[in-house]
Structure formats: structure tokens, C-alpha cells
Design a protein around this motif. Structure first.
Motif, mmCIF file in Angstrom:
data_model
loop_
_atom_site.group_PDB
_atom_site.id
_atom_site.type_symbol
_atom_site.label_atom_id
_atom_site.label_comp_id
_atom_site.label_asym_id
_atom_site.label_seq_id
_atom_site.Cartn_x
_atom_site.Cartn_y
_atom_site.Cartn_z
ATOM 1 N N GLU A 47 -4.824 0.846 3.102
ATOM 2 C CA GLU A 47 -4.558 -0.335 3.934
ATOM 3 C C GLU A 47 -4.723 0.017 5.404
ATOM 4 O O GLU A 47 -5.232 -0.760 6.194
ATOM 5 C CB GLU A 47 -3.139 -0.868 3.679
ATOM 6 C CG GLU A 47 -2.855 -2.212 4.356
ATOM 7 C CD GLU A 47 -2.412 -2.089 5.795
ATOM 8 O OE1 GLU A 47 -2.477 -3.099 6.515
ATOM 9 O OE2 GLU A 47 -2.010 -1.000 6.225
ATOM 10 N N ASP A 85 6.671 1.394 5.629
ATOM 11 C CA ASP A 85 5.439 0.616 5.815
ATOM 12 C C ASP A 85 4.556 0.789 4.588
ATOM 13 O O ASP A 85 4.022 1.875 4.355
ATOM 14 C CB ASP A 85 4.729 1.110 7.085
ATOM 15 C CG ASP A 85 3.388 0.426 7.330
ATOM 16 O OD1 ASP A 85 3.010 -0.474 6.560
ATOM 17 O OD2 ASP A 85 2.721 0.830 8.310
ATOM 18 N N GLY A 86 4.407 -0.260 3.820
ATOM 19 C CA GLY A 86 3.602 -0.208 2.603
ATOM 20 C C GLY A 86 4.418 0.211 1.403
ATOM 21 O O GLY A 86 4.601 -0.569 0.459
ATOM 22 N N HIS A 137 0.823 -1.222 0.000
ATOM 23 C CA HIS A 137 0.000 0.000 0.000
ATOM 24 C C HIS A 137 0.854 1.268 0.000
ATOM 25 O O HIS A 137 2.001 1.245 0.453
ATOM 26 C CB HIS A 137 -0.922 -0.001 1.211
ATOM 27 C CG HIS A 137 -0.203 -0.086 2.538
ATOM 28 N ND1 HIS A 137 0.062 1.017 3.304
ATOM 29 C CD2 HIS A 137 0.315 -1.138 3.218
ATOM 30 C CE1 HIS A 137 0.703 0.636 4.413
ATOM 31 N NE2 HIS A 137 0.872 -0.666 4.383
ATOM 32 N N HIS A 164 7.013 -6.761 2.857
ATOM 33 C CA HIS A 164 6.691 -5.737 3.854
ATOM 34 C C HIS A 164 7.805 -5.708 4.886
ATOM 35 O O HIS A 164 8.501 -6.717 5.075
ATOM 36 C CB HIS A 164 5.342 -6.061 4.524
ATOM 37 C CG HIS A 164 4.639 -4.860 5.077
ATOM 38 N ND1 HIS A 164 4.984 -4.283 6.265
ATOM 39 C CD2 HIS A 164 3.614 -4.116 4.581
ATOM 40 C CE1 HIS A 164 4.199 -3.235 6.484
ATOM 41 N NE2 HIS A 164 3.356 -3.110 5.469
HETATM 42 MN MN MN Z 1 1.591 -1.834 6.083
#
Ligand code: MN
Ligand code: GLV
Ligand code: MN
Length: 412
Positions: free
Chosen positions: A130, A96-97, A85, A194
Motif C-alpha cells: 500500500e 497503519d495498515g 495492508h 484504519h
Molecule cells: Mn495505511
């Protein structure tokens, strides 16, 4: 058999440059990155991604749910999807993402530069929302892609009272057309890289994680209602203070969760109304986030949480209401597809560890429908949902190369 695509470049700098460029979009005063769903910052990030993918010669498409796809390879309904995401939590990090999207793109770039041509398409995906921060609608984009009925979410409101329908309209999207984003029929497998977001890999001194399953998550919103009254003139014994009752509830939840370890419980948003220095709080609203690795544990946790809230409200003499905002079941990932990632890791001579994910991911929406696997790279200090979130360029690139090996195996 051609060995095109087996010799991958190992320079980590281009991927890191992408991470930094994308991370600068929505950069906030706290030194982090803030790109919540349907915000101008997320729009700018998707525009940057679309342009970057187009420069690589990929065919870019954004669906009715705001998911962005970049396709490399032939037409057909057996594409291998790779991605994560592009939205973030408030004051989140750059990894993160975003790393999952960019590592997928880097894998495509590496394979293409090594002369490889896929026999079925590889699609790099950036899923919408997300995190679910703004409307308590986590994995909205991947849920739409999986064909879930999301019509009940149209009226969900953010902290400013803006509805999901209006927020989508600000992007020229119609909430009633979310069903058009159903697209899972066109893919045969799904990979997501991830950051781990926890300390397990770093503490074990292992380079990569092979994810066995993803924890379920439950979101609740509690409202405690007392009586707003004068701070100086109302005797202590005559108050119905919504905030002090809520505070008692929050500490009780922490004590309950601390006694078991396997079911983390977090209160992340607290609103106090009317919010006057000299006014006894008449209302307190707060969110509760619960994670568990089984349905039974999630059920038991929900009961325990509801009981703790009722006790605290009764103790404070206030009314209370609890509403469920979301519940995503825990999901096992596909062992055979995970073995493809393991073979990719072996090719790179990387050490691996099998572990469960405590965090939620878009992969949990795809896993019940198509073979799905996840690869974790370590998080420095186990830190995530924090501006200081970091993974070294070498570790990020190792993950991208393992994705590339897996994509090659799946599409040749
Ligand atoms: Mn994430
Ligand atoms: C996603 O980051 C989650 O809340 O697990
Ligand atoms: Mn997150």
C-alpha cells in the motif's frame, strides 16, 4: 431471525496481543516497524498472518501480487472483503495498515465465537505494498486485484537499483503474472478500518470516523543536474550546485503549500550525488508527494509544483527534469455501505464524525468498482508514519466490533 453474532465479546486484549506480535516483525532500531514491499520482514509478517488465520480455521490464499486472503464462509462470488495492508513505511508504527487487517480478523473471531455463520463469505485481506515506499508503487496489490494494467511498473527500481521484477522474483513471483491477481469480480463489497493518521477525531473528542472520500495523491521525482566540482577551488560565482538549487525549490514548494492548507506537499527523499564532503553536488534527486481532494486541485498543484521547480533550477543555473511516478484520483466512498458502518457504531453507542481522508488507502482502488466504506479510529496526537503511532486497545476493539456488526448485517 437468529440473534447469533449479536453479543460480541468486549475484551480488547487479544486484538492488542496480535497488534504487538505483528508489530514485532520487522521491528527496527528506532523503535518502529519497517516492512517494505517484497522484503524478508514483510514475508515473515505474511507468514505469521497466514498461520494466525489458519489457526482460526480460515482458508488462506496468497495471490500473484502477494495479496493475502483468509476466507470464512461459503463459496461464491459475492464475498464481503475486509482488510488493509501489512507493509509499512520505513520506521513506521504498529497500527497503519496492520490494525485494519487484524481488526477484520478480530471481527471474524468475535462473530464466530458468538455462534454466527455467514451466508456469504467474509474475506480478510492484507494488501501488498500500500505504501509504495520501495518502488514508488503505492497500492500495488489492490491495483492488481482491481485489474489495472501494471506492466509499466516491472522496471521500477528501488534505491539500490533492484527492479520490481527482481524483488518479486525473490518471493518466487513473476511480475508478468500480476494480471492473475485480478479478483474484484469475486467480491460484492469492501470495508477497511484504519487509524485516522491525523488529529481530527481526537480534537473533536469523537470515537469513530465515517470516511466520506479519500484524497488523491500525486508522486513526482525531480532531478536537478549541475556540475560536480572542487569545494575549495571553485569560486562561489562559478558554481552550478544542484543541491542549493534543489533546496531553493523545496522551500518554494513548502511556501506555496503553506499558503493554502488544503493541498499538502512533502519532499520525503533527497539524494545528493556524488556525496562528497569536499565536492560541490553535481546532482540532486528528490521526491514530491502532493495530496488533494479533487482532480482540479491536483492538476493545479502539479502545475504550480512544476513551475516552482523550473524557477529554482533557472535561478541556480542548473538543468532539471521532472517525472511522474504515480497519480491516484480522489475517490468518494459508498454512502449506503457507510450507513451500515454507522448502524454498527450506533449499536455500540459510539460517537461518530464524517470526515475525508487525507491519506491514501487500498479502499480507493476498490471504491470505483464495488461499494466500499472506511471506518477510522483515532490516532493519539494525530501521529502516524512514526514509531510512536498509537491507538488505545479499547478504541481499536470498538472499531473491530463495529466491523463485526457491519459484516453480520452484510452476510446474514
Ligand atoms: Mn495505511
Ligand atoms: C499511505 O499511507 C499514504 O501515503 O497515504
Ligand atoms: Mn501509511
Amino acid at each position: 431471525v437468529s440473534d447469533a453474532g449479536t453479543r460480541l465479546a468486549t475484551d480488547p486484549a487479544p486484538l492488542r496481543a496480535w497488534v504487538d506480535e505483528l508489530g514485532a516483525i520487522g521491528a527496527d532500531a528506532a523503535g518502529g516497524t519497517t516492512r517494505v514491499a517484497w522484503s524478508p520482514a514483510l514475508r515473515a509478517a505474511l507468514d505469521w498472518l497466514a498461520a494466525t488465520c489458519a489457526r482460526l480455521g480460515l482458508a488462506v490464499h496468497e495471490d500473484a501480487a502477494g495479496n493475502l486472503f483468509a476466507r470464512w464462509g461459503p463459496d461464491g462470488d459475492d464475498a464481503v472483503l475486509v482488510g488493509s495492508h501489512a507493509d509499512t513505511v520505513p520506521q513506521g508504527g504498529r497500527f497503519d495498515g496492520a490494525l485494519g487487517v487484524l481488526a477484520g480478523l478480530e471481527a471474524v473471531r468475535l462473530l464466530r465465537d458468538a455462534g454466527y455463520e455467514p451466508r456469504r463469505a467474509i474475506v480478510v485481506a492484507a494488501w501488498m505494498d500500500e505504501e509504495g515506499t520501495r518502488f514508488k508503487t503505492p497500492t500495488l496489490g489492490s491495483r492488481a486485484f482491481a485489474g489495472h494494467d501494471l506492466s509499466a511498473l516491472a522496471g521500477a527500481t528501488d534505491a539500490d537499483g533492484v527492479t520490481l521484477a527482481d524483488a518479486m522474483a525473490s518471493w518466487g513471483r513473476d511480475v508478468a503474472r500480476l494480471p492473475e491477481a485480478q479478483g474484484v469480480d469475486g467480491i460484492a463489497a469492501c470495508l477497511e478500518l484504519h487509524i485516522e493518521q491525523g488529529p481530527v477525531l481526537e480534537e473533536a473528542g469523537v470515537e469513530l470516523g465515517l470516511v466520506t472520500q479519500i484524497a488523491g495523491l500525486l508522486g513526482l521525482r525531480a532531478t536537478f543536474t549541475g556540475t560536480a566540482a572542487h569545494a575549495g577551488a571553485t569560486p562561489m560565482g562559478r558554481r552550478r550546485d544542484a543541491l542549493s538549487a534543489a533546496a531553493r525549490a523545496i522551500v518554494a514548494l513548502e511556501d506555496w503549500a503553506a499558503g493554502r492548507e488544503d493541498v499538502p506537499v512533502t519532499v520525503g527523499i533527497v539524494e545528493v550525488l556524488p556525496g562528497g564532503f569536499n565536492v560541490i553536488p553535481g546532482e540532486c534527486r528528490f521526491t514530491i508527494d502532493v495530496r488533494a481532494q479533487s482532480e482540479q486541485a491536483l492538476d493545479a498543484a502539479e502545475q504550480a509544483v512544476r513551475a516552482a521547480l523550473a524557477d529554482a533550477a533557472a535561478h541556480g543555473g542548473v538543468e532539471h527534469a521532472v517525472q511522474r511516478t504515480h497519480r491516484l484520483a480522489p475517490v468518494p466512498l459508498d454512502p449506503e455501505l457507510t450507513a451500515v458502518l454507522a448502524r454498527g457504531a450506533a449499536r455500540e453507542g459510539a460517537t461518530t464524525l464524517a470526515l475525508a481522508s487525507g491519506a491514501g488507502h487500498d479502499a480507493m482502488q476498490l471504491a470505483p468498482l464495488v461499494p466500499t466504506a472506511m471506518l477510522f479510529v483515532p490516532s493519539d496526537g494525530g501521529l502516524s508514519h512514526n514509531p510512536a503511532e498509537h491507538t488505545s486497545p479499547a478504541a481499536c476493539h470498538l472499531g473491530a466490533r463495529v466491523l463485526a456488526h457491519a459484516l453480520r448485517e452484510l452476510t446474514s
